[in-house]
Motif scaffolding. Structure first.
Motif, PDB file in Angstrom:
ATOM      1  N   GLU A  35       0.833  -1.210   0.000  1.00  0.00           N
ATOM      2  CA  GLU A  35       0.000   0.000   0.000  1.00  0.00           C
ATOM      3  C   GLU A  35       0.863   1.255   0.000  1.00  0.00           C
ATOM      4  OE1 GLU A  35      -3.828   0.103   2.129  1.00  0.00           O
ATOM      5  OE2 GLU A  35      -2.921   1.709   3.312  1.00  0.00           O
ATOM      6  N   LEU A  36       0.406   2.271  -0.708  1.00  0.00           N
ATOM      7  CA  LEU A  36       1.158   3.511  -0.861  1.00  0.00           C
ATOM      8  C   LEU A  36       0.578   4.623   0.007  1.00  0.00           C
ATOM      9  CD1 LEU A  36       1.593   3.435  -4.744  1.00  0.00           C
ATOM     10  CD2 LEU A  36       3.319   2.893  -3.009  1.00  0.00           C
ATOM     11  N   GLN A  37       1.472   5.436   0.538  1.00  0.00           N
ATOM     12  CA  GLN A  37       1.093   6.633   1.265  1.00  0.00           C
ATOM     13  C   GLN A  37       1.045   7.792   0.281  1.00  0.00           C
ATOM     14  OE1 GLN A  37       0.249   6.731   4.504  1.00  0.00           O
ATOM     15  NE2 GLN A  37       0.683   4.546   4.803  1.00  0.00           N
ATOM     16  N   VAL A  38      -0.029   8.537   0.290  1.00  0.00           N
ATOM     17  CA  VAL A  38      -0.266   9.552  -0.738  1.00  0.00           C
ATOM     18  C   VAL A  38      -0.424  10.929  -0.096  1.00  0.00           C
ATOM     19  CG1 VAL A  38      -1.799  10.270  -2.616  1.00  0.00           C
ATOM     20  CG2 VAL A  38      -1.351   7.835  -2.229  1.00  0.00           C
ATOM     21  N   GLY A  39       0.150  11.913  -0.737  1.00  0.00           N
ATOM     22  CA  GLY A  39       0.007  13.298  -0.315  1.00  0.00           C
ATOM     23  C   GLY A  39       0.124  14.210  -1.518  1.00  0.00           C
ATOM     24  N   PHE A  40       0.318  15.499  -1.267  1.00  0.00           N
ATOM     25  CA  PHE A  40       0.336  16.442  -2.378  1.00  0.00           C
ATOM     26  C   PHE A  40       1.388  17.519  -2.145  1.00  0.00           C
ATOM     27  CE2 PHE A  40      -2.484  18.159   0.791  1.00  0.00           C
ATOM     28  CZ  PHE A  40      -2.259  19.528   0.769  1.00  0.00           C
ATOM     29  N   ALA A  41       1.863  18.073  -3.238  1.00  0.00           N
ATOM     30  CA  ALA A  41       2.662  19.287  -3.204  1.00  0.00           C
ATOM     31  C   ALA A  41       1.740  20.444  -3.529  1.00  0.00           C
ATOM     32  CB  ALA A  41       3.802  19.207  -4.213  1.00  0.00           C
ATOM     33  N   GLY A  42       1.817  21.505  -2.732  1.00  0.00           N
ATOM     34  CA  GLY A  42       0.879  22.604  -2.882  1.00  0.00           C
ATOM     35  C   GLY A  42       1.506  23.857  -3.443  1.00  0.00           C
ATOM     36  N   SER A  43       0.649  24.762  -3.873  1.00  0.00           N
ATOM     37  CA  SER A  43       1.092  26.038  -4.417  1.00  0.00           C
ATOM     38  C   SER A  43       1.858  26.826  -3.351  1.00  0.00           C
ATOM     39  CB  SER A  43      -0.112  26.857  -4.887  1.00  0.00           C
ATOM     40  OG  SER A  43       0.264  28.196  -5.150  1.00  0.00           O
ATOM     41  N   PRO A  44       3.018  27.419  -3.722  1.00  0.00           N
ATOM     42  CA  PRO A  44       3.773  28.227  -2.748  1.00  0.00           C
ATOM     43  C   PRO A  44       3.237  29.641  -2.600  1.00  0.00           C
ATOM     44  CG  PRO A  44       4.958  28.132  -4.830  1.00  0.00           C
ATOM     45  CD  PRO A  44       3.730  27.279  -4.995  1.00  0.00           C
ATOM     46  N   VAL A  64       9.950   6.649  -3.431  1.00  0.00           N
ATOM     47  CA  VAL A  64       8.888   7.385  -4.136  1.00  0.00           C
ATOM     48  C   VAL A  64       8.473   6.574  -5.361  1.00  0.00           C
ATOM     49  CG1 VAL A  64       8.283   9.471  -5.411  1.00  0.00           C
ATOM     50  CG2 VAL A  64       9.643   9.631  -3.319  1.00  0.00           C
ATOM     51  N   GLU A  65       7.201   6.249  -5.460  1.00  0.00           N
ATOM     52  CA  GLU A  65       6.706   5.381  -6.522  1.00  0.00           C
ATOM     53  C   GLU A  65       6.110   6.144  -7.702  1.00  0.00           C
ATOM     54  OE1 GLU A  65       7.071   2.102  -6.604  1.00  0.00           O
ATOM     55  OE2 GLU A  65       8.102   2.116  -4.674  1.00  0.00           O
ATOM     56  N   ALA A 105       3.020   9.581  -4.460  1.00  0.00           N
ATOM     57  CA  ALA A 105       2.816   8.287  -3.817  1.00  0.00           C
ATOM     58  C   ALA A 105       4.167   7.742  -3.382  1.00  0.00           C
ATOM     59  CB  ALA A 105       2.127   7.316  -4.767  1.00  0.00           C
ATOM     60  N   ALA A 106       4.262   7.347  -2.129  1.00  0.00           N
ATOM     61  CA  ALA A 106       5.529   6.855  -1.586  1.00  0.00           C
ATOM     62  C   ALA A 106       5.278   5.649  -0.700  1.00  0.00           C
ATOM     63  CB  ALA A 106       6.228   7.961  -0.798  1.00  0.00           C
ATOM     64  N   GLN A 107       6.380   4.973  -0.351  1.00  0.00           N
ATOM     65  CA  GLN A 107       6.275   3.750   0.453  1.00  0.00           C
ATOM     66  C   GLN A 107       6.059   4.035   1.931  1.00  0.00           C
ATOM     67  OE1 GLN A 107       9.720   1.381  -0.420  1.00  0.00           O
ATOM     68  NE2 GLN A 107       9.265   1.241  -2.605  1.00  0.00           N
ATOM     69  N   VAL A 111       9.128   9.318   3.734  1.00  0.00           N
ATOM     70  CA  VAL A 111       9.563   9.553   2.358  1.00  0.00           C
ATOM     71  C   VAL A 111       8.601  10.507   1.662  1.00  0.00           C
ATOM     72  CG1 VAL A 111       9.961   8.472   0.113  1.00  0.00           C
ATOM     73  CG2 VAL A 111      10.741   7.334   2.205  1.00  0.00           C
ATOM     74  N   LEU A 112       7.317  10.354   1.923  1.00  0.00           N
ATOM     75  CA  LEU A 112       6.310  11.225   1.324  1.00  0.00           C
ATOM     76  C   LEU A 112       6.565  12.682   1.698  1.00  0.00           C
ATOM     77  CD1 LEU A 112       3.638  11.722  -0.190  1.00  0.00           C
ATOM     78  CD2 LEU A 112       2.434  11.183   1.944  1.00  0.00           C
ATOM     79  N   LEU A 113       6.846  12.931   2.954  1.00  0.00           N
ATOM     80  CA  LEU A 113       7.105  14.299   3.406  1.00  0.00           C
ATOM     81  C   LEU A 113       8.307  14.885   2.684  1.00  0.00           C
ATOM     82  CD1 LEU A 113       6.530  16.667   5.288  1.00  0.00           C
ATOM     83  CD2 LEU A 113       7.923  15.529   7.034  1.00  0.00           C
TER      84      LEU A 113
END
Length: 591
Positions: A35-44, A64-65, A105-107, A111-113
């Protein structure tokens, strides 16, 4: 139907689970292998032009997948409950600080952060709109003006003995549910997706995931067992995290989990709408309102979301509990470079009610009257004044007598004297006192949303499962449904279980909102129960008099009581509800 369970004070259906930690919220669900941990990069930035997104450094990190941008979306990159003007991922324009521009998506979460921080967003500076007043000055609005009016406001404002103008500001508010926005998506065969979401609105999650990912709604199932609070913040805002998880699951073929931390949740999700209100009121010597004009401006944020419906309810509640013979109410939604604001308990009503109460307080101060006296004189039900500006008539209005009873039982007059006396001599304290009324409309203002469906399954052992479109967020709707269904079959509540809300079992449902979910879904459940009960009555009528030829089978004579069934003409002969269900199945009676 005898109501032996409804009205009893029962523990919440998850009470034991909450205390022991066995009640699972989404982040408690054990991950699947891979299973992958998911997040986002946001507008600065809060406002700007997006010229490029560089995900190479993020993709180079071990663990990072995948990284996805708007170019990777297979369907439509825009959604919205009322107007589809909100992008899932930014394309050309950056609308608010933290707006998602890439899904990662990361393991692991660590790593996601790191990967989120490695994404580079190239953008040109913009000129953000950050306040309602600035939006008004620059004429930046979402949608058209809404208006509700009655009578001749200009003439009665001119003729009024007293006339005041003013402004009222009311800030926004964070819902601050304890469980942050969360979703887990599981890929299935034939490009199907099963999305477990912390949402008030499984049907919207299903629909938006299907539209954005280029699927049919029949390929997406949304499930919600429980959510750790919502207060309106998960009526429409739960779609973006669900989209992130679903996109990753579809693209990678692996289960994907999105769990916002509280910082991200508060930064990028919508709040209660802040309001700016201009008003003008005309009134007589006793404080009777003769004419009122109000201009409501709400802070809608960067997209429409639910703002038009919220503003509509604002206009419906601008009178609160008071008769306004001549009234003009207008409303505009202001565009600002903030996350799209959204539902919050009261849905635009509290902002309007606070405004009219402020106006009445201002009238009282101007005339040197106690504010309760002004409220009493303007209440619906005083005289023949029982019709709202939108035409609803209160045929049975007990508001004046309720307010009088409260004033008497709370010793308002005595307390008023004490407060005024204290304020007259104290230089360090200021005390206040108010007794206010409230009128609030239950249910949805859109007709089609006032509907529900339920699935009731009775098993051969006499136990029952109920599924409905209502989501349990701590308010106890599951216990209410359990009690209603138990009473419908005259069995104990522990013989009934409420299943997780799922679009596979209950389709095209309305959100759990508007104080109507127990009413709507409960009515649907009872309609289902009545069908099953009627089938069982006919079957039981044949079974219970089979050995007595002198009695004709009659469903009207069948009584369900205390877990048993009998014919009222020979009540000494009865069978248990479980026995009846077992026999009914063997005779192919639909349960």
């Amino acid at each position: 139907m005898t109501m032996t369970n409804v009205g009893k004070s029962l523990p919440h259906d998850s009470a034991y689970g909450h205390v022991t930690g066995q009640a699972l919220f989404l982040d408690d669900v054990s991950p699947l292998a891979g299973e992958l941990q998911v997040g986002f990069a946001g507008s600065p930035v809060a406002c700007g032009r997006l010229s490029g997104i560089d995900t190479a450094a993020a993709l180079a990190l071990p663990g990072v997948e995948a990284c996805f941008t708007a170019m990777d979306i297979p369907g439509r990159n825009s959604f919205g409950t009322i107007v589809q003007d909100e992008p899932f991922l930014a394309v050309d324009e950056l609308l608010y600080l933290g707006q998602p521009v890439a899904v990662i998506a990361a393991q692991s979460r660590d790593v996601l952060l790191e990967a989120r921080q490695a994404v580079r967003t190239d953008c040109g500076p913009g000129d953000p709109v950050l306040t309602i007043e600035e939006a008004i000055r620059r004429e930046r609005f979402l949608g058209l003006q809404q208006r509700l009016a009655r009578g001749d406001v200009p003439r009665h404002l001119r003729q009024a003995a007293h006339r005041l103008t003013g402004e009222f500001r009311m800030g926004g508010q964070e819902q601050f549910y304890l469980e942050s926005q969360a979703a887990i998506a599981y890929p299935a065969e034939q490009d199907q997706l099963i999305v477990h979401a912390s949402t008030q609105n499984p049907t919207e999650v299903q629909a938006v995931v299907a539209e954005v990912l280029g699927l049919g709604q029949h390929q997406v199932v949304c499930v919600c067992k429980r959510l750790g609070g919502a207060f309106g913040g998960k009526e429409s805002q739960s779609t973006i995290p669900a989209l992130m998880a679903a996109l990753v699951a579809l693209k990678t073929g692996r289960s994907a989990r999105v769990i916002y931390n509280k910082e991200d949740d508060m930064r990028v999700t919508g709040k209660r709408h802040a309001y700016f209100i201009r008003w003008e009121v005309g009134f007589d010597e006793e404080g009777h309102v003769e004419a009122l004009r109000c201009e409501f401006y709400s802070n809608g944020g960067a997209a429409t979301d639910l703002s038009p419906a919220i503003l509509e309810r604002t206009l419906f509640h601008a009178d609160n509990a008071y008769y306004l013979p001549h009234v003009e109410l207008t409303g505009r939604i202001c565009f600002t470079n903030l996350p799209p604001n959204t539902a919050f308990r009261g849905f635009g009503g509290p902002q309007a009610m606070a405004a009219i109460e402020n106006i009445l307080e201002t009238i009282a101060r101007h005339l040197g009257l106690d504010a309760l006296a002004v409220r009493r004189r303007n209440l619906y039900g005083v005289g023949q004044r029982n019709t709202t500006p939108y035409g609803q008539v209160f045929e049975k209005n007990h508001l004046p007598e309720i307010l009088e009873l409260l004033a008497t039982q709370s010793h308002y007059e005595k307390r008023r004297q004490q407060v005024d006396g204290r304020n007259a001599v104290s230089k360090t304290e200021l005390r206040g006192l108010a007794l206010t009324a409230m009128k609030f409309g239950i249910a949805f203002t859109s007709k089609f949303m006032n509907q529900a469906n339920a699935l009731v399954n009775v098993y051969a052992d006499g136990t029952v499962q109920i599924s409905s479109g209502a989501t349990e967020m701590g308010q106890g709707v599951s216990v209410k449904l359990q009690q209603m269904v138990a009473d419908a079959f005259a069995i104990a509540t522990d013989r009934v279980v409420v299943m997780p809300t799922s679009t596979e079992k209950n389709n095209n449902t309305s959100p759990t909102a508007a104080s109507a979910s127990a009413d709507l879904n409960g009515a649907a459940a009872l309609a289902a129960c009545r069908q099953i009960v009627q089938r069982l009555r006919v079957f039981a009528a044949q079974q219970l008099v089979a050995d007595e030829p002198s009695l004709q089978p009659s469903a009207l004579q069948i009584v369900f009581s205390d877990g048993h069934v009998h014919d009222r003409r020979r009540s000494q002969t009865q069978i248990s509800f479980a026995q009846l269900c077992h026999a009914a199945r063997r005779e192919r009676i639909d349960l």
